[in-house]
Structures are given as C-alpha cells and as structure tokens.
Write an enzyme that holds these catalytic residues in place. Sequence first.
Site, PDB file in Angstrom:
ATOM      1  N   ASP A  26       0.951  -1.208  -0.027  1.00 49.98           N
ATOM      2  CA  ASP A  26       0.026  -0.170   0.137  1.00 49.98           C
ATOM      3  C   ASP A  26       0.637   1.167  -0.178  1.00 49.98           C
ATOM      4  O   ASP A  26       1.927   1.240   0.556  1.00 49.98           O
ATOM      5  CB  ASP A  26      -1.091  -0.059   1.211  1.00 49.98           C
ATOM      6  CG  ASP A  26      -2.189   0.831   0.768  1.00 49.98           C
ATOM      7  OD1 ASP A  26      -3.248   0.156   0.867  1.00 49.98           O
ATOM      8  OD2 ASP A  26      -1.955   2.158   0.921  1.00 49.98           O
TER       9      ASP A  26
ATOM     10  N   CYS B  94     -19.848  -0.026  -2.390  1.00 47.59           N
ATOM     11  CA  CYS B  94     -19.793  -0.783  -3.997  1.00 47.59           C
ATOM     12  C   CYS B  94     -21.133  -0.270  -4.668  1.00 47.59           C
ATOM     13  O   CYS B  94     -21.349   0.362  -5.601  1.00 47.59           O
ATOM     14  CB  CYS B  94     -20.015  -2.070  -3.759  1.00 47.59           C
ATOM     15  SG  CYS B  94     -18.162  -2.471  -3.357  1.00 47.59           S
TER      16      CYS B  94
HETATM   17  N1  LIG Z   1     -15.039  -2.903  -0.212  1.00 46.10           N
HETATM   18  C1  LIG Z   1     -15.943  -4.021  -0.738  1.00 46.10           C
HETATM   19  O1  LIG Z   1     -16.830  -4.619  -0.171  1.00 46.10           O
HETATM   20  C2  LIG Z   1     -15.597  -4.366  -2.156  1.00 46.10           C
HETATM   21  C3  LIG Z   1     -16.174  -5.512  -2.472  1.00 46.10           C
HETATM   22  C4  LIG Z   1     -15.864  -6.032  -3.821  1.00 46.10           C
HETATM   23  C5  LIG Z   1     -15.093  -5.024  -4.712  1.00 46.10           C
HETATM   24  N2  LIG Z   1     -14.493  -4.102  -4.136  1.00 46.10           N
HETATM   25  C6  LIG Z   1     -14.017  -3.350  -5.274  1.00 46.10           C
HETATM   26  O2  LIG Z   1     -12.384  -3.392  -4.882  1.00 46.10           O
HETATM   27  C7  LIG Z   1     -11.647  -2.143  -4.980  1.00 46.10           C
HETATM   28  C8  LIG Z   1     -10.967  -1.830  -3.769  1.00 46.10           C
HETATM   29  O3  LIG Z   1     -12.083  -1.460  -2.819  1.00 46.10           O
HETATM   30  P1  LIG Z   1     -11.740  -1.529  -1.280  1.00 46.10           P
HETATM   31  O4  LIG Z   1     -13.103  -1.264  -0.597  1.00 46.10           O
HETATM   32  O5  LIG Z   1     -10.667  -2.558  -0.832  1.00 46.10           O
HETATM   33  O6  LIG Z   1     -10.641   0.116  -1.298  1.00 46.10           O
HETATM   34  P2  LIG Z   1     -10.283   0.905   0.109  1.00 46.10           P
HETATM   35  O7  LIG Z   1     -10.306   2.011  -0.222  1.00 46.10           O
HETATM   36  O8  LIG Z   1     -10.746   0.202   1.282  1.00 46.10           O
HETATM   37  O9  LIG Z   1      -8.586   0.277  -0.223  1.00 46.10           O
HETATM   38  C9  LIG Z   1      -7.701   1.023  -1.299  1.00 46.10           C
HETATM   39  C10 LIG Z   1      -6.357   0.741  -0.807  1.00 46.10           C
HETATM   40  O10 LIG Z   1      -5.531   1.087  -2.051  1.00 46.10           O
HETATM   41  C11 LIG Z   1      -4.307   1.790  -1.855  1.00 46.10           C
HETATM   42  N3  LIG Z   1      -3.938   2.267  -3.071  1.00 46.10           N
HETATM   43  C12 LIG Z   1      -4.177   3.369  -3.903  1.00 46.10           C
HETATM   44  N4  LIG Z   1      -3.620   3.545  -4.735  1.00 46.10           N
HETATM   45  C13 LIG Z   1      -2.312   2.802  -4.546  1.00 46.10           C
HETATM   46  C14 LIG Z   1      -1.072   2.766  -5.133  1.00 46.10           C
HETATM   47  N5  LIG Z   1      -0.779   3.152  -6.102  1.00 46.10           N
HETATM   48  N6  LIG Z   1      -0.187   1.687  -4.781  1.00 46.10           N
HETATM   49  C15 LIG Z   1      -0.540   0.950  -3.638  1.00 46.10           C
HETATM   50  N7  LIG Z   1      -1.646   1.043  -2.982  1.00 46.10           N
HETATM   51  C16 LIG Z   1      -2.434   2.115  -3.210  1.00 46.10           C
HETATM   52  C17 LIG Z   1      -5.029   2.680  -0.775  1.00 46.10           C
HETATM   53  O11 LIG Z   1      -4.186   3.468   0.052  1.00 46.10           O
HETATM   54  C18 LIG Z   1      -6.066   1.954  -0.016  1.00 46.10           C
HETATM   55  O12 LIG Z   1      -5.463   1.452   1.182  1.00 46.10           O
HETATM   56  C19 LIG Z   1     -12.776  -1.053  -5.592  1.00 46.10           C
HETATM   57  O13 LIG Z   1     -12.739  -1.270  -6.998  1.00 46.10           O
HETATM   58  C20 LIG Z   1     -14.062  -1.684  -4.815  1.00 46.10           C
HETATM   59  O14 LIG Z   1     -15.167  -1.513  -5.964  1.00 46.10           O
HETATM   60  C21 LIG Z   1     -14.916  -3.475  -3.135  1.00 46.10           C
END
Ligand SMILES: NC(=O)c1ccc[n+]([C@@H]2O[C@H](COP(=O)([O-])OP(=O)(O)OC[C@H]3O[C@@H](n4cnc5c(N)ncnc54)[C@H](O)[C@@H]3O)[C@@H](O)[C@H]2O)c1
Length: 428
Positions: free
Chosen positions: A26, A259
């Site tokens: 991250d 989402c």
């Molecule tokens: N949260 C859910 O329940 C869920 C379920 C299915 C799919 N998704 C999808 O999965 C994806 C992620 O969702 P999330 O809820 O885990 O997001 P989140 O915001 O909790 O986590 C994303 C992470 O990515 C990191 N990040 C951003 N740019 C980066 C980079 N260049 N290098 C390294 N780290 C980086 C951020 O610091 C953050 O910690 C989204 O597209 C979401 O739609 C989420």
Amino acid sequence: MVGAGYVGLVSGACFADLGNTVYCVDKNKDKIDLLNRNKIPIFEPGLKELIYKNYLSKRLKFTTDLRLAIKNSDIIFICVGTPTLKKSRSADLQYVFKVAHELAKSIKKFKIIVTKSTVPISTGDKIEKIISKRINKKNFEVVSNPEFLREGDAIRDFRYPDRIVVGSNSKKAFKKLRDLYDPLIKKGAKFLETNRRGAELIKYASNAFLATKITFINEIANLCEKTNVNAEDVAIGVGLDQRIGSRFLRVGPAYGGSCFPKDTKAITVTADSYKTNLSIIKSVIKSNENRKILLTKKIIKILSNKVKNKVITFLGVTFKANTDDMRDSSCLFMIPFLLKKGAKIKYYDPTGEKKEFNKHKNLTYCNSIEKACNKTDLLIIHTDWEEFKVLSFDKLYKKKKFKIYDMRNLYSIEDMRKKGFQYYSIGR
Ligand SMILES: NC(=O)c1ccc[n+]([C@@H]2O[C@H](COP(=O)([O-])OP(=O)(O)OC[C@H]3O[C@@H](n4cnc5c(N)ncnc54)[C@H](O)[C@@H]3O)[C@@H](O)[C@H]2O)c1
C-alpha cells in the site's frame, strides 16, 4: 496485492492462509506500519486473527515497496479503489492506471496482472496498453477477476464463493488462476471462464441487480405502509419463489456502502457512452436517493414536525452492521439534514467514533448504548448489529420515554405495541 484495503487485505490474508506467500502493498505508509505492528486498519470479523496467524508464519508480508513485491510475485492483483468521479458519476480510474504505470516500470519477467478492483468494461484493455508501452506483451497478461466479497462476511465469502469469475483470452492465465483457486474449487466454488470484458461486466451487472432487489422491496414497503400490509410477510412470500430467492429482499434504509452506489452510477455512464440506456438501473439510483429523503421525512413526522432542540439518537451509523465502513451510509444524508433543522444528535456505533462527523456541532458520539439513549426524544435503529437486537427499552428509558424508529424491523410490532412503546418500523 496492490492496495491493502478491504479487498486487498481480506483476499491477501485468505490467499496466504491457503499456503501462498503474499505481499500486501500500500502507498499509505501509516497503514503498512500499523499492519506491521499487528494492528488492523479496518473492522472485519475474523480478519485480525487470520492476519496475525499468517504474518507469524511469514506467508503474509506488508510493505510500501512495490518493486520488491513485484520481483517476488508471479501474480499481481490490483485492489485499489475505484470511487465515483464527482463530475461525471463514472468510476475514477486514476489509482488503477497509476498502478499500471508503476507495474510497467518494474516488471522484468513474466507476470500475470489481475484486476480485482471493480472497473468498467475495457479497463483491462487500457491497462494492457499502458504496460505494453514499456514491456513486451510476451512478458505479461492482464486478467479480470472481480471480487464479490461482502464486508462483514468477507472471509467466509472468500472461502466459500458462489463463483470465481476470470476474464482472459490466455490459456496460461486461466491455468494459473485455476491453480491458485484450486482449494476453493475443490470445495465447490464454480470457476467461470469468460473474456476480459465479460468478467468486468459481470461484476457491475451483479451489483446493479442486487441494488435493484433492495430498492424493489423498499418501494413495495412504501406501498405496504399505505395499505396496512406487513412488508416482512410480502418479502417472505415473494422470496420463497425459487426463481426470485429471499436474499437481498430485506426492507430498510437506502442502500449504501463502497460498492452499490458507485457501481450503479458507473455502469449507467459506461452504457451511455455506448449509446445504451440502462433505464432500470437509472431508476434504481433515483429511487434510492429518494429513499434517504423519504426516511428523513418520516423521522420528522414521528417527531410531530418539531425537530428543533429535539434529541435524536442513532444506533449504528455505518452503511450496515459488521463493518466500520461509512462510505455512502444514509446517515451521511440524514444526520446533517436533521442538524440543519435544529436537532441535537447523539450516536453510538460498535466500531467507534466517526471522523466524517467531526465538523458538525450538536453531534455527540457516546461510547455506550445507555449513554446514547439517555434523555433522548427519538431512538433510531439504523443498522442491525446483534447488540441492537436485544435492547431492554424499559431500562434504557430511565428518566424519559423516547420514541423508537426501527429501520431494520428488529422487533415484533405486536410485542412492542403490547408493551406500550411508541414504536415505528418499515413497511409494517
Ligand atoms: N469493499 C468491498 O466490499 C468491495 C467488494 C468487492 C469489490 N470491491 C472493489 O475493490 C476495489 C477496492 O475496494 P476497497 O474497498 O478495498 O478499497 P479501499 O479504499 O479500502 O482500499 C484501497 C487501498 O488502495 C491503496 N492504494 C491506492 N493507490 C495505490 C497505489 N498506487 N499503490 C498502492 N496502494 C494504493 C489505498 O491506500 C487503499 O489502502 C474497488 O474497486 C471496489 O469497488 C470492494
């Protein structure tokens, strides 16, 4: 796993638990430092224990060093956020493309790059284009493998998925991912192979359908309230039809979370760009927005249109139980609206105080249900945490009898009436 958020952390920990060596990368150094001190930045049942176990066994590593992680990995999952772009309502892909550019600088030998983030149709094509500017196409494969886990049940959902969807044109990539997921396939998970765009769309179509189901039963509940019909009975009666199914037919507040709101918007924007009108989904988005207003109006009505100086307590402010996620919670609309009308708000949430409310006056976080209910005029049960299902209202009343608005229908309407509580619920 690039991005150690809800998806990256949960799937990273679960992949490690299956015996793989996993690097969770991250860019947020504080997050990585926290994880390396065995502290978990999010609330997800069971995740702390799973991370601790695999961290100790050295299968799970946390780093900000993307190059190191890439060097040591065969498969790279992109798990960064894809929030809504404010102006266009489409998915903001800047984080995904930033990772693609970084990968292009670091790849030295063959890698499979998997998009787990929810991304619009053809994002995989764009990632491939970015990387191929620096890396020979023989040295990488871009695959779509959308994630379907639900916050609050994320570990179970990872371990026992209904299906694993993989989109690619490469036999080699299918084989690699089939091998990776083999322990889950052996337990009964279906492994669906399709092309990359197909996998990207399956994720959006699934979320849009689930959002539609919720919105549908919520609208039916509105009709129930006007016609003296119990919406719970209707949901059961409808859901027992196997063609429909009972899940996601629970009445409640507007859907929220990280989402459904963003994905429903993004899919309509994508469709518009292909001159296809997804009118059902557009209508769902509108209905869900209206629901926030509708339920706020109901709160005001319960208080006999006198909101000024009334104390209102919220139990649960996240978008649903068993998560600390505030993204698009309907509270983010309801609470500021009621504050503007002069209400004084107290709230309790099992996952603690919320930074989203820091800027508001007349809004107090209470660290217990008892404190939150003390001297309140109206108690709103906003989420269905287990601890909200067994409230002793008599004891909570203390000096003042408050009204109760149960947005999750946790209590029997007959019982509450018999006991003489001023109890309101949804669609009953
Ligand atoms: N949260 C859910 O329940 C869920 C379920 C299915 C799919 N998704 C999808 O999965 C994806 C992620 O969702 P999330 O809820 O885990 O997001 P989140 O915001 O909790 O986590 C994303 C992470 O990515 C990191 N990040 C951003 N740019 C980066 C980079 N260049 N290098 C390294 N780290 C980086 C951020 O610091 C953050 O910690 C989204 O597209 C979401 O739609 C989420």
